[in-house]
Design a protein around this motif. Structure first.
Motif, PDB file in Angstrom:
ATOM      1  N   THR A  65       0.872  -1.260  -0.213  1.00 37.03           N
ATOM      2  CA  THR A  65      -0.190  -0.168  -0.061  1.00 37.03           C
ATOM      3  C   THR A  65       0.897   1.269   0.019  1.00 37.03           C
ATOM      4  O   THR A  65       1.021   1.764   1.065  1.00 37.03           O
ATOM      5  N   ASN A  66       1.525   1.634  -1.190  1.00 37.70           N
ATOM      6  CA  ASN A  66       2.388   2.731  -1.190  1.00 37.70           C
ATOM      7  C   ASN A  66       2.393   3.167  -2.867  1.00 37.70           C
ATOM      8  O   ASN A  66       1.617   2.856  -3.867  1.00 37.70           O
ATOM      9  N   ILE A  67       3.125   4.258  -2.976  1.00 33.79           N
ATOM     10  CA  ILE A  67       3.232   4.785  -4.388  1.00 33.79           C
ATOM     11  C   ILE A  67       3.486   4.022  -5.452  1.00 33.79           C
ATOM     12  O   ILE A  67       2.878   3.960  -6.871  1.00 33.79           O
ATOM     13  N   ILE A  68       4.205   2.975  -5.100  1.00 35.94           N
ATOM     14  CA  ILE A  68       4.610   1.986  -6.257  1.00 35.94           C
ATOM     15  C   ILE A  68       3.968   0.579  -6.001  1.00 35.94           C
ATOM     16  O   ILE A  68       4.073  -0.022  -7.009  1.00 35.94           O
ATOM     17  N   GLN A  69       3.051   0.589  -5.224  1.00 38.26           N
ATOM     18  CA  GLN A  69       2.265  -0.691  -4.985  1.00 38.26           C
ATOM     19  C   GLN A  69       3.104  -2.034  -4.986  1.00 38.26           C
ATOM     20  O   GLN A  69       2.829  -2.864  -5.538  1.00 38.26           O
ATOM     21  N   ALA A  70       4.400  -1.826  -4.446  1.00 37.60           N
ATOM     22  CA  ALA A  70       5.115  -2.867  -4.335  1.00 37.60           C
ATOM     23  C   ALA A  70       6.023  -2.665  -3.079  1.00 37.60           C
ATOM     24  O   ALA A  70       6.073  -1.754  -2.255  1.00 37.60           O
ATOM     25  N   ALA A  71       6.574  -4.072  -2.628  1.00 34.43           N
ATOM     26  CA  ALA A  71       7.430  -4.087  -1.290  1.00 34.43           C
ATOM     27  C   ALA A  71       8.462  -4.790  -1.544  1.00 34.43           C
ATOM     28  O   ALA A  71       8.602  -5.827  -2.410  1.00 34.43           O
ATOM     29  N   VAL A  72       9.797  -4.424  -0.990  1.00 38.17           N
ATOM     30  CA  VAL A  72      10.973  -5.263  -1.016  1.00 38.17           C
ATOM     31  C   VAL A  72      11.230  -5.416   0.350  1.00 38.17           C
ATOM     32  O   VAL A  72      11.333  -4.619   1.315  1.00 38.17           O
ATOM     33  N   THR A  73      11.422  -6.737   0.628  1.00 37.30           N
ATOM     34  CA  THR A  73      11.480  -7.338   1.958  1.00 37.30           C
ATOM     35  C   THR A  73      13.314  -7.755   2.149  1.00 37.30           C
ATOM     36  O   THR A  73      13.384  -8.596   1.380  1.00 37.30           O
ATOM     37  N   PRO A  74      14.076  -7.190   2.667  1.00 36.07           N
ATOM     38  CA  PRO A  74      15.445  -7.480   2.545  1.00 36.07           C
ATOM     39  C   PRO A  74      16.073  -8.398   3.499  1.00 36.07           C
ATOM     40  O   PRO A  74      15.472  -8.661   4.764  1.00 36.07           O
ATOM     41  N   ALA A  75      16.862  -9.152   3.096  1.00 40.40           N
ATOM     42  CA  ALA A  75      17.631 -10.067   4.038  1.00 40.40           C
ATOM     43  C   ALA A  75      19.229  -9.818   3.747  1.00 40.40           C
ATOM     44  O   ALA A  75      19.797 -10.646   3.310  1.00 40.40           O
ATOM     45  N   PHE A  76      19.519  -8.650   4.054  1.00 41.72           N
ATOM     46  CA  PHE A  76      20.931  -8.194   3.805  1.00 41.72           C
ATOM     47  C   PHE A  76      21.740  -8.313   5.229  1.00 41.72           C
ATOM     48  O   PHE A  76      20.916  -8.809   6.141  1.00 41.72           O
ATOM     49  N   VAL A  77      22.856  -7.810   5.118  1.00 41.85           N
ATOM     50  CA  VAL A  77      23.454  -8.262   6.447  1.00 41.85           C
ATOM     51  C   VAL A  77      22.878  -7.553   7.295  1.00 41.85           C
ATOM     52  O   VAL A  77      23.082  -7.867   8.732  1.00 41.85           O
ATOM     53  N   ALA A  78      22.310  -6.347   7.509  1.00 46.29           N
ATOM     54  CA  ALA A  78      21.682  -5.493   8.648  1.00 46.29           C
ATOM     55  C   ALA A  78      20.577  -6.105   9.133  1.00 46.29           C
ATOM     56  O   ALA A  78      20.294  -6.112  10.359  1.00 46.29           O
ATOM     57  N   GLN A  79      19.896  -6.969   8.334  1.00 44.44           N
ATOM     58  CA  GLN A  79      18.959  -7.894   8.819  1.00 44.44           C
ATOM     59  C   GLN A  79      19.089  -9.338   9.052  1.00 44.44           C
ATOM     60  O   GLN A  79      18.726 -10.035   9.952  1.00 44.44           O
ATOM     61  N   PHE A  80      20.485  -9.814   8.574  1.00 42.51           N
ATOM     62  CA  PHE A  80      20.790 -11.198   8.548  1.00 42.51           C
ATOM     63  C   PHE A  80      22.336 -11.108   8.715  1.00 42.51           C
ATOM     64  O   PHE A  80      23.165 -11.353   7.969  1.00 42.51           O
ATOM     65  N   PRO A  81      22.676 -11.152  10.052  1.00 45.76           N
ATOM     66  CA  PRO A  81      24.334 -10.902  10.263  1.00 45.76           C
ATOM     67  C   PRO A  81      25.057 -11.972   9.816  1.00 45.76           C
ATOM     68  O   PRO A  81      26.067 -11.867   9.495  1.00 45.76           O
TER      69      PRO A  81
END
Length: 212
Positions: A65-81
């Motif tokens: 629910t946003n301007i691009i009608q899309a979402a990116v959920t990251p599993a980068f090092v900041a979220q996944f050490p």
């Protein structure tokens, strides 16, 4: 040159050119430390647990629910050490009907995408301005070379989703629209460098929060 010397030089060149040669089993990120070109410093092995190597955040779709009608959920090092220093990471893409991941680039990584639901039109533009474009269905895989502008658009009338993997724990991100219209770069300069109409530039800046 004796044969053993040639072999020695071969192995020396091979191993010295291998990226991220491992001298320890892992380097779980200590997120309290500084993030530098080589990643985060390592957490003490005594403080490492299995939870550092497991990430459950991709199980649920993101909020579209946003301007691009899309979402990116990251599993980068900041979220996944646990991916620190391993040269890989992941993310989940969710696109509502009409959703789009705008033109963007990852300066630090190549990307590979696999569609898990719906249909996604994806493409990238080479440095020679050649366009590589395809509408992908469930199970299709596409690769996006490092640093090249690329995008994804939902081509279905239903929610579409995909998982992506990157060749870096911190792939980086720059969205073209935000780079042009979500900052204080003077509108006149944006017009000079893009050939866009000034009124349109101001409209886009108003939508994306830019000034100038």
């Amino acid at each position: 040159m004796p044969q053993y010397c040639i072999l020695f030089l071969f192995f020396l060149i091979f191993f010295s050119s291998s990226s991220h040669a491992s001298v320890q089993d892992f380097c779980v990120a200590d997120l309290k430390g500084p993030d530098g070109p080589a990643g985060y410093p390592c957490k003490s092995p005594a403080n490492v647990t299995v939870s550092d190597f497991v990430f459950s955040g991709l199980a649920k779709g993101g909020n579209t629910t946003n301007i691009i009608q899309a979402a990116v959920t990251p599993a980068f090092v900041a979220q996944f050490p646990g991916v620190n220093g391993l040269g890989l990471s992941m993310a989940r893409l969710d696109l509502a009907p009409g959703g789009v991941i705008p033109f963007h680039t990852h300066p630090g990584a190549s990307e590979i995408l696999v569609v898990t639901r719906g249909h996604i039109t994806a493409g990238f533009v080479s440095s020679a301005s050649t366009v590589y474009l395809e509408t992908l269905k469930k199970g299709d895989v596409m690769v996006f070379p490092q640093g090249l502008l690329h995008f994804q658009v939902n081509a279905a009338k239903i929610h579409s989703s995909a998982f992506v993997s990157f060749s870096s724990a911190s792939p980086g991100l720059q969205i073209l629209d935000f780079a042009l219209f979500a900052n204080n770069l003077p509108s006149a300069l944006v017009g000079q460098t893009t050939f866009l109409d000034l009124a349109q530039i101001k409209k886009l800046k108003g939508v994306l929060g830019g000034t100038g």
